[in-house]
Design an enzyme around this catalytic site. Sequence first.
Site, PDB file in Angstrom:
ATOM      1  N   GLU A  88       0.441  -0.994  -0.203  1.00  0.00           N
ATOM      2  CA  GLU A  88       0.010  -0.119   0.031  1.00  0.00           C
ATOM      3  C   GLU A  88       0.875   1.337   0.266  1.00  0.00           C
ATOM      4  O   GLU A  88       1.813   1.673   1.574  1.00  0.00           O
ATOM      5  CB  GLU A  88      -0.417  -0.289   1.060  1.00  0.00           C
ATOM      6  CG  GLU A  88      -2.363   1.223   1.301  1.00  0.00           C
ATOM      7  CD  GLU A  88      -3.118   1.125   2.299  1.00  0.00           C
ATOM      8  OE1 GLU A  88      -3.260   2.130   2.852  1.00  0.00           O
ATOM      9  OE2 GLU A  88      -3.137   0.141   2.500  1.00  0.00           O
ATOM     10  N   LYS A 285      -7.374  -0.879  11.481  1.00  0.00           N
ATOM     11  CA  LYS A 285      -6.688  -0.931   9.577  1.00  0.00           C
ATOM     12  C   LYS A 285      -5.202  -0.029   9.768  1.00  0.00           C
ATOM     13  O   LYS A 285      -4.435  -0.600   9.355  1.00  0.00           O
ATOM     14  CB  LYS A 285      -7.846  -0.833   9.246  1.00  0.00           C
ATOM     15  CG  LYS A 285      -7.211  -1.565   8.239  1.00  0.00           C
ATOM     16  CD  LYS A 285      -5.891  -0.132   6.847  1.00  0.00           C
ATOM     17  CE  LYS A 285      -5.910  -0.768   5.212  1.00  0.00           C
ATOM     18  NZ  LYS A 285      -5.378  -0.283   4.642  1.00  0.00           N
ATOM     19  N   ASP A 301       3.498 -14.469  12.248  1.00  0.00           N
ATOM     20  CA  ASP A 301       2.102 -14.481  11.625  1.00  0.00           C
ATOM     21  C   ASP A 301       1.160 -13.508  11.509  1.00  0.00           C
ATOM     22  O   ASP A 301       0.538 -13.320  12.517  1.00  0.00           O
ATOM     23  CB  ASP A 301       2.030 -15.856  12.055  1.00  0.00           C
ATOM     24  CG  ASP A 301       0.331 -16.176  11.831  1.00  0.00           C
ATOM     25  OD1 ASP A 301      -0.324 -15.837  10.905  1.00  0.00           O
ATOM     26  OD2 ASP A 301      -0.180 -17.194  12.270  1.00  0.00           O
ATOM     27  N   HIS A 398      -2.072  10.988   0.498  1.00  0.00           N
ATOM     28  CA  HIS A 398      -1.766   9.163  -0.681  1.00  0.00           C
ATOM     29  C   HIS A 398      -1.998   8.897  -1.782  1.00  0.00           C
ATOM     30  O   HIS A 398      -1.008   8.243  -2.747  1.00  0.00           O
ATOM     31  CB  HIS A 398      -3.423   8.983   0.405  1.00  0.00           C
ATOM     32  CG  HIS A 398      -3.634   7.533   0.327  1.00  0.00           C
ATOM     33  ND1 HIS A 398      -2.883   6.359   1.062  1.00  0.00           N
ATOM     34  CD2 HIS A 398      -4.721   6.994  -0.332  1.00  0.00           C
ATOM     35  CE1 HIS A 398      -3.896   5.715   1.062  1.00  0.00           C
ATOM     36  NE2 HIS A 398      -4.188   5.102   0.090  1.00  0.00           N
TER      37      HIS A 398
END
Length: 449
Positions: A88, A285, A301, A398
Amino acid sequence: MHINTKAISGFSKLPKSGKLDWVTEQFFSDPARVRQELKSWWHSNEEQQRLLDGFSENTISNFPLPFGIAPNFLINGNMYAVPMVIEESSVVAAAASAAKYWLDRGGFHARVLGVKKMGQVHFSWGGDARKLESVFDELACELRKNAAPITANMEKRGGGILDIELVNLTHLEPKYYQLKVTFDTRDSMGANFINSVLEDFARTLDRFISFHPVFDENEERDIHIIMSILSNYTPECLVRAWVECPVEDLGTFGDGFTAQSLAEKFAKAVRIARLDPHRAVTHNKGIFNGIDAVVLATANDFRAVEACGHAYAACDGQYRSLSQCAVENGMFRFWLDIPLALGTVGGLTKLHPIAKHALELLGNPSAETLMEIIACTGLAQNFAAVRSLITTGIQQGHMKMHLANILNHLGADVREAEAAMLHFAGKTVSFTGVREYLEGLREVKFAAL
């Protein structure tokens, strides 16, 4: 478009090239082109490729992701360049920006609050609970004794079984009990160790119930082991990360943002994420953008870390922000409590060639130090995101980071990309704007021919 194909028997037994041939022939309109493209991602070093293929099953190619670095992390007085694997745009840049911002404000602080991991033996038993409770200490001794060959090496490293608890859940499900076992697995994630111990416990429990004289010759000796498995919910394997400084040291920002107004608006934004689950999910998130990237880079993991973190975010019955903020007595404080079950020895951490370098880059940390580094990276990511949201807005930065992706999508050549980078410096980036700019460049270029 739905593609009709026949089921295949023995796919796993085909050589890698055979698997690739079958997939491309069955599912792609241009199998030769797709086959060549997928093969181009095979590792040129055959030994390395065999290693990668051994990590999974039925592999036909590799799926590369960028391996980036966020420098300037000052954590507990030590400097780190943090490895991050993520696709991202803007995540690594945001983490690096926050790290540099806090570098002159005392850096990041972190402390491990606990390292307990947990597993369960789930079983069904219809006997008198008071009888089982009366002999539980004897059972616990038997469990530990029989598992000693499994736990010996872990105990030499200072870990092992911490506690064994009998949990009666018959009020929720008829005949349902658990053995709840806590572990310290030191620097290993410990999944295989925990599961091996639990399966041994299940065999001992079965024999103990079946033959102990306290139980009657009826259903009290009839026990059914349902399953023995570690839990990825590890609320007692917990780390706290924080930053703090006098409010006045936060500095000033554009559009009239004073340090005080920034602190108050920042704290309110975090408070909203504590109150509103819809905001909390997106807020968390962002935290995991930072956490997952380092977890992936070190071959831990990330699915277990994510599942545990989100469960912890809802531990009081409502899903909330994992981070909190306070502005009190002239001090700004922003912190994060998060469970992180990680390992730095064993498993893929020592097998994956890039993960080994990632850990060496961090100074070959212990599991506890890695917990601290990763928690601080998540906090940095969260700080950068919230600061952008309450000041310039998220899209300005962004979309700048997306500019390179947009240019690639639109087929820009090197000169067009360089011109676009200069043109959009200081401007709002949008897909439409970039496309129109390139069209204008190309019209001028065509007219000049």
